[in-house]
Structure formats: structure tokens, C-alpha cells
Design a protein around this motif. Structure first.
Motif, short mmCIF file in Angstrom:
data_model
loop_
_atom_site.label_atom_id
_atom_site.label_comp_id
_atom_site.label_asym_id
_atom_site.label_seq_id
_atom_site.Cartn_x
_atom_site.Cartn_y
_atom_site.Cartn_z
N LYS A 97 0.71 -1.10 -0.08
CA LYS A 97 0.18 -0.04 0.12
C LYS A 97 0.85 1.29 -0.12
O LYS A 97 0.30 2.44 0.29
CB LYS A 97 -1.04 0.00 1.26
N ALA A 98 2.09 1.12 -0.05
CA ALA A 98 3.13 2.37 -0.06
C ALA A 98 2.62 3.08 -1.53
O ALA A 98 2.35 2.67 -2.44
CB ALA A 98 4.58 1.79 -0.46
N GLU A 99 2.88 4.60 -1.11
CA GLU A 99 2.65 5.27 -2.22
C GLU A 99 3.39 5.16 -3.51
O GLU A 99 4.69 4.91 -3.20
CB GLU A 99 2.77 6.77 -1.80
N LYS A 100 2.92 5.48 -4.65
CA LYS A 100 3.70 5.10 -5.75
C LYS A 100 4.82 6.55 -6.02
O LYS A 100 4.35 7.68 -5.35
CB LYS A 100 2.72 5.10 -7.01
N CYS A 101 5.71 6.47 -6.55
CA CYS A 101 6.75 7.55 -6.61
C CYS A 101 6.03 8.84 -7.17
O CYS A 101 6.62 9.69 -6.91
CB CYS A 101 7.93 7.11 -7.52
N ASN A 150 19.97 16.05 -10.93
CA ASN A 150 20.74 15.18 -10.38
C ASN A 150 20.04 14.08 -9.55
O ASN A 150 20.44 12.73 -9.82
CB ASN A 150 21.53 15.80 -9.10
N ASP A 151 18.87 14.33 -9.02
CA ASP A 151 17.98 13.39 -8.40
C ASP A 151 16.61 14.13 -8.02
O ASP A 151 16.48 15.29 -8.25
CB ASP A 151 18.59 12.82 -7.12
N ILE A 152 15.50 13.11 -7.93
CA ILE A 152 14.33 13.53 -7.35
C ILE A 152 13.99 12.99 -6.05
O ILE A 152 14.42 11.84 -5.64
CB ILE A 152 13.26 12.98 -8.34
N LEU A 153 13.76 13.65 -5.09
CA LEU A 153 13.75 13.55 -3.67
C LEU A 153 12.20 13.46 -3.24
O LEU A 153 11.47 14.34 -3.67
CB LEU A 153 14.60 14.49 -3.02
N THR A 154 12.12 13.06 -1.85
CA THR A 154 10.70 13.08 -1.25
C THR A 154 11.11 13.70 0.21
O THR A 154 12.31 13.68 0.69
CB THR A 154 9.98 11.74 -1.09
N ASP A 155 10.18 14.11 0.89
CA ASP A 155 10.09 14.62 2.15
C ASP A 155 9.65 13.50 3.32
O ASP A 155 8.63 13.46 3.57
CB ASP A 155 9.53 15.99 2.39
N PRO A 195 13.03 4.92 3.70
CA PRO A 195 13.25 3.79 4.73
C PRO A 195 11.67 3.22 5.06
O PRO A 195 10.64 3.95 4.91
CB PRO A 195 13.45 4.24 5.98
N ALA A 196 11.39 1.91 5.14
CA ALA A 196 10.09 1.32 5.33
C ALA A 196 9.33 1.84 6.52
O ALA A 196 8.11 1.76 6.41
CB ALA A 196 10.33 -0.10 5.33
N GLU A 197 9.92 2.30 7.61
CA GLU A 197 9.45 2.99 8.48
C GLU A 197 8.45 4.07 8.22
O GLU A 197 7.36 4.45 9.02
CB GLU A 197 10.26 3.24 9.57
N PHE A 198 9.00 4.82 7.08
CA PHE A 198 8.09 6.00 6.54
C PHE A 198 6.83 5.72 6.12
O PHE A 198 5.75 6.20 6.67
CB PHE A 198 8.92 6.58 5.86
#
Length: 268
Positions: free
Chosen positions: A110-114, A238-243, A259-262
């Protein structure tokens, strides 16, 4: 309405886009990977219905003419396969200019897609050699400090539906001038064409507050009295990031290092 197949494994794939492939648009990149994945004979999950399609989701489109070392898409598979094998099988089908850097398992279904996780993008912006008259470096650095110390930076920002006045200063997380040495120029995807002066930009990205590096550089150039001819900027993502931080403390990480904990905390 189509029904989606259950998947056994979701992976997040990070790839580069350099060289002449910078002139290939986003939709063509999607079609290219669809064909490459078929040739790699991976057991991809498909949507069901009259027109089945691969269950893949790209993080953020990259504009034509830009290079990148950090693009992403999620892929759903019907069978569990080691991620190293997935990476190797796809890379065996690649052409020069596109290369899969990493493949990581997204262990929570159920993790959010990128696509929905994008919060920022990291860029290096340089100038095409011989096309921009820049002041000396100390003066340019002083102009940059003055530019960022303003209480607001209001610009006319185009959206899909309209134009609106927007204060982009809160969306500029970092902006630094850098001088590229010989090694950095050699490693830069467009270094052969670049001046030694470049800018590192860390900007807000995503569906809500998406800031393009060209707009930032044009706004700064106008402030500094520098003329930017058409196509004089060389943009590399260079990269794409999340918060993964809190409301009061931003903590940006690349999309393949979450991390999976997020995800576990978000589901509580």
C-alpha cells in the motif's frame, strides 16, 4: 472500468538519461521502457479489460533537452525476482544514454507510488560555452546573496490553465554558485559544452508547488543584469527527492532511499 491484477512484487527503478536521448520526450521514454521490459521477459502485472497495459508509474517528466542521473518509475511484477536480476535484465536491453542505476523492492503493497511522493528536485545548471557574458565570480556571488536575501521573489508563473503571480522564494531550498574543475566537467553529461561557472539548485517539485530551474535562473539573471540567450542553459537533474521529515523540519531523501518505517507510520 478495468480491474487491476494482484502483484507479487513492486520495484522502484532509478535510471539515467544522457547524451542524444535528452531530445526524447517523456512519452517516448515510457514507450521505450515498455518495449525493453517486454524484451527482458519480465513477468509484469497488467491491467485487465479491453486494453491491458503495464502497471508502471513514472515519478516526474523530464523536459526535452535536459539530462538526468536520477529518474524513477515503479513497476509491478506478478512474480518475485531478485532486484539485481531485474536491473541486469533491463540493462541488457538498454541503448547508450539510458542506464538503470538501481532497482529496489517496495516491500509495502500500500506504499505510495513514486509519482505522489515527489517533493523536491536537485539540479546542476550550467551555461553553454561562449553564449553568456557573466560578471566576475565575486560580483556574481554578491548578486546571488542579494537575490536570496530579498523578502520575496515574485514572478509571473505559467500553469497549465493560467498565469499567476507567485512568490517562489519559499520554493528555493538551496541555490549555490559552483565552479566546475576539470574532473567535474569531464563527469558532467554536458560538460564538453559547459562554462566552468554553474549553479546548484534544490527546488520544490511535485503537483502542488513545482518550480522549474529555468524560471529560477531567468529570474536571477534579470536581477543580476545578465542576458540569457535562448537555449543557453544546460540543465541536468541530479535526483528526485521526497520529504520524510516533519511539518517543521524538512528531511529530503532520494526516492530509492526511503526507509520502510516512513510508510508504516503513514499507515497507522
Amino acid at each position: 472500468m478495468s480491474i487491476t491484477e494482484e502483484f507479487a512484487l513492486r520495484v522502484r527503478i532509478k535510471f539515467t538519461k544522457t547524451g542524444c536521448l535528452k531530445f526524447i520526450g517523456h512519452l517516448d521514454v515510457m514507450r521505450y521502457f515498455q518495449k525493453a521490459i517486454r524484451r527482458a521477459e519480465l513477468p509484469v502485472s497488467l491491467s485487465e479489460g479491453f486494453s491491458p497495459h503495464m502497471l508502471m508509474s513514472f515519478a516526474a517528466p523530464l523536459g526535452v533537452g535536459k539530462t538526468s542521473s536520477g529518474e524513477y518509475f515503479d513497476l509491478d511484477l506478478k512474480e518475485e525476482i531478485p532486484t539485481d536480476e531485474i536491473r541486469e535484465r533491463i540493462n541488457a536491453q538498454m541503448v547508450p544514454g539510458i542506464h538503470v542505476e538501481s532497482c529496489v523492492e517496495i516491500g509495502i503493497k500500500k506504499a505510495e507510488k513514486c509519482m505522489t511522493l515527489v517533493r523536491a528536485a536537485d539540479y546542476t545548471v550550467s551555461f553553454r560555452k561562449g553564449e553568456v557574458m557573466l560578471p566576475d565570480l565575486p560580483q556574481l556571488q554578491e548578486k546571488l546573496e542579494m537575490f536570496l536575501s530579498r523578502p520575496s521573489i515574485v514572478v509571473l508563473r505559467k500553469t497549465k490553465r493560467s498565469e499567476e503571480q507567485t512568490d517562489i522564494l519559499p520554493w528555493i531550498y538551496e541555490m549555490q554558485m559552483v565552479e566546475l574543475d576539470d574532473q567535474m566537467l569531464a563527469e558532467h553529461p554536458q560538460g564538453v559544452d559547459a562554462e566552468r561557472v554553474a549553479f546548484h539548485l534544490l527546488l520544490s517539485a511535485g503537483s502542488v508547488s513545482n518550480l522549474k530551474p529555468e524560471l529560477v535562473m531567468q529570474t536571477f539573471a534579470d536581477f543580476a543584469g545578465v542576458t540569457l540567450p535562448p537555449y543557453s542553459l544546460l540543465v541536468h537533474r541530479n535526483d528526485i527527492l521526497t520529504d520524510i521529515g516533519t511539518e517543521n523540519h524538512r528531511r529530503l531523501v532520494p526516492l530509492d532511499q526511503i526507509p520502510a518505517e516512513f510508510f508504516q507510520k503513514k499507515q497507522l
